[in-house]
Design an enzyme around this catalytic site. Sequence first.
Site, PDB file in Angstrom:
ATOM      1  N   ASP A   1       0.811  -1.217   0.000  1.00 14.07           N
ATOM      2  CA  ASP A   1       0.000   0.000   0.000  1.00 14.07           C
ATOM      3  C   ASP A   1       0.847   1.270   0.000  1.00 14.07           C
ATOM      4  O   ASP A   1       0.434   2.301   0.531  1.00 14.07           O
ATOM      5  CB  ASP A   1      -0.966   0.043   1.207  1.00 14.07           C
TER       6      ASP A   1
ATOM      7  N   LYS B   1       2.299   2.065  -5.158  1.00 15.94           N
ATOM      8  CA  LYS B   1       3.025   1.549  -6.342  1.00 15.94           C
ATOM      9  C   LYS B   1       2.244   1.788  -7.619  1.00 15.94           C
ATOM     10  O   LYS B   1       2.815   2.119  -8.657  1.00 15.94           O
ATOM     11  CB  LYS B   1       3.285   0.036  -6.190  1.00 15.94           C
TER      12      LYS B   1
ATOM     13  N   GLY C   1      -4.180  -4.220  -4.532  1.00 17.94           N
ATOM     14  CA  GLY C   1      -5.154  -3.252  -5.037  1.00 17.94           C
ATOM     15  C   GLY C   1      -4.379  -2.013  -5.414  1.00 17.94           C
ATOM     16  O   GLY C   1      -3.877  -1.307  -4.555  1.00 17.94           O
ATOM     17  N   HIS C   2      -4.203  -1.788  -6.697  1.00 19.97           N
ATOM     18  CA  HIS C   2      -3.385  -0.657  -7.145  1.00 19.97           C
ATOM     19  C   HIS C   2      -4.286   0.476  -7.632  1.00 19.97           C
ATOM     20  O   HIS C   2      -5.062   0.308  -8.560  1.00 19.97           O
ATOM     21  CB  HIS C   2      -2.418  -1.119  -8.243  1.00 19.97           C
TER      22      HIS C   2
ATOM     23  N   GLN D   1       2.208  -6.047  -3.064  1.00 23.29           N
ATOM     24  CA  GLN D   1       2.472  -6.112  -1.623  1.00 23.29           C
ATOM     25  C   GLN D   1       3.754  -5.326  -1.326  1.00 23.29           C
ATOM     26  O   GLN D   1       4.000  -4.330  -1.977  1.00 23.29           O
ATOM     27  CB  GLN D   1       2.560  -7.572  -1.128  1.00 23.29           C
TER      28      GLN D   1
HETATM   29  P1  IMP Z   1      -2.773 -12.776   1.795  1.00 25.45           P
HETATM   30  O1  IMP Z   1      -1.781 -12.250   0.815  1.00 25.45           O
HETATM   31  O2  IMP Z   1      -4.200 -12.530   1.407  1.00 25.45           O
HETATM   32  O3  IMP Z   1      -2.518 -14.226   2.133  1.00 25.45           O
HETATM   33  O4  IMP Z   1      -2.593 -11.966   3.180  1.00 25.45           O
HETATM   34  C1  IMP Z   1      -1.425 -12.103   3.972  1.00 25.45           C
HETATM   35  C2  IMP Z   1      -1.037 -10.783   4.623  1.00 25.45           C
HETATM   36  O5  IMP Z   1      -0.592  -9.882   3.605  1.00 25.45           O
HETATM   37  C3  IMP Z   1      -2.185 -10.059   5.330  1.00 25.45           C
HETATM   38  O6  IMP Z   1      -1.651  -9.343   6.430  1.00 25.45           O
HETATM   39  C4  IMP Z   1      -2.683  -9.066   4.287  1.00 25.45           C
HETATM   40  O7  IMP Z   1      -3.315  -7.953   4.862  1.00 25.45           O
HETATM   41  C5  IMP Z   1      -1.357  -8.680   3.645  1.00 25.45           C
HETATM   42  N1  IMP Z   1      -1.509  -8.226   2.259  1.00 25.45           N
HETATM   43  C6  IMP Z   1      -1.699  -8.978   1.159  1.00 25.45           C
HETATM   44  N2  IMP Z   1      -1.759  -8.211   0.058  1.00 25.45           N
HETATM   45  C7  IMP Z   1      -1.576  -6.955   0.456  1.00 25.45           C
HETATM   46  C8  IMP Z   1      -1.492  -5.695  -0.236  1.00 25.45           C
HETATM   47  O8  IMP Z   1      -1.575  -5.601  -1.466  1.00 25.45           O
HETATM   48  N3  IMP Z   1      -1.299  -4.605   0.553  1.00 25.45           N
HETATM   49  C9  IMP Z   1      -1.140  -4.674   1.894  1.00 25.45           C
HETATM   50  N4  IMP Z   1      -1.204  -5.819   2.574  1.00 25.45           N
HETATM   51  C10 IMP Z   1      -1.420  -6.949   1.873  1.00 25.45           C
END
Ligand code: IMP
Length: 430
Positions: free
Chosen positions: A13, A16, A40-41, A224
């Site tokens: 977040d 990017k 989510g971009h 991420q």
């Molecule tokens: P998962 O990727 O859905 O398995 O989530 C694992 C961890 O990564 C959790 O803490 C999510 O909130 C975090 N996470 C996954 N994708 C994002 C992102 O795009 N931005 C911020 N946090 C993320």
Amino acid sequence: MSNVVIIGTQWGDEGKGKVVDLLAEHADVVVRFQGGNNAGHTMVVQGKQFISHLVPSGILQGKTCYLGNGMVIDPGVLLEELDYLSDHGISVGPDQVRISEKAHVIMPYHKSLDHAREIKKGDNKIGTTGRGIGPCYEDKASRRGIRFIELTNSNVFAERVKSILEEKNFTLEKYLSAASLKADEIIDTYTAYAVRLAPYVGNISVELHRSLRTGKQILFEGAQGTHLDIDHGTYPFVTSSNTLSGNACCGAGIGPKEIQHVIGIVKAYTTRVGRGPFPSELFDDIGDTIQEKGAEFGATTGRRRRCGWLDTVILNNAVRLNGLTGLAVTKLDVLGGLDSLNICTGYEYQGETLDYFPGDLQVLGECKPIYETHPGWSEDISGIRNYNDLPENTKKYLRRIEEIVETPVQIISIGPARDETIVVKNPYTA
Ligand code: IMP
């Protein structure tokens, strides 16, 4: 010719999407190499906001966008996104969007398992996005996954689903007390997806090499952030893929010699969604102010993001792990109006000072941030387009970051729109 990788330096977040959208103007193709619709971009172009979860942000610049083999893709979500973009006049045909045949497919049982496991973990849950990301990568690693090769081959797809579902249903029903799924329904739905997506699927590594041979420039879009990396992040509070720059190679099928620049995206403060330690987290009014002013809600789940001061221990970790050549500082405008700003420069752990990011979460959980304090600025900086016009205290804040992490700030974002940006040095044109 330059190829550039964009990486989040914190916990995701960082903004990017906006930087990719901006730099994509100078690239010919844009590639995502890991993750799925957990990302989510957000991009704002001509006052209109677009949020993409799967298609690389370069799509708004009309560039060819690739979804690499390192990704896990929910075909239903991808089709919705393609339809949405198409409805808004953006070209998303099989010439504009390419999907790696080796990317793994997120299946309905991955989503069911993600949800059910989080419920079973109760207070120990990770706080996943619930999109089935972890279970899909698990199947990839244990060689039970379904790739786009299998999805688009009707001879093998149905049999594969039936045999995998037996085990998944057993786990869902007997271990997780969740509803089982019906093979026929999955096969019907996914076969319809496969028909629509088949023209988009190909050998991305070969296609990218062809582009490179003809002098085209590539932009790699990370998702991420560094501290959500499965190896180097705050394990187990991480995502299930390697989010670091090195994975741009594996996740797209290119070699490291093709990469010239690695730009780390740094939010001017720190945020985190989901659970896990966060040493510079703020629990006071300043944290609330940043959260509100920065509209810090997840683009994927809508969850409120935890907010804190900029942490250069984290940033130094990202510089080292990714080999960052430059920084893009985002949301700098959000810090305007605060009397003073703290920068975390180290951690205090049991009376000792740590200048590195500890791998042991128990240690990290006990770390207290060591701050240096800088004067803030009250001016609205969102209209500024030249670095020299920034208030002196804003420049001092930026220079101090550069000094601590020994990496130059090349881009400064001071608002969500494409043009609310100061480009000090463009990696494609400099
Ligand atoms: P998962 O990727 O859905 O398995 O989530 C694992 C961890 O990564 C959790 O803490 C999510 O909130 C975090 N996470 C996954 N994708 C994002 C992102 O795009 N931005 C911020 N946090 C993320």
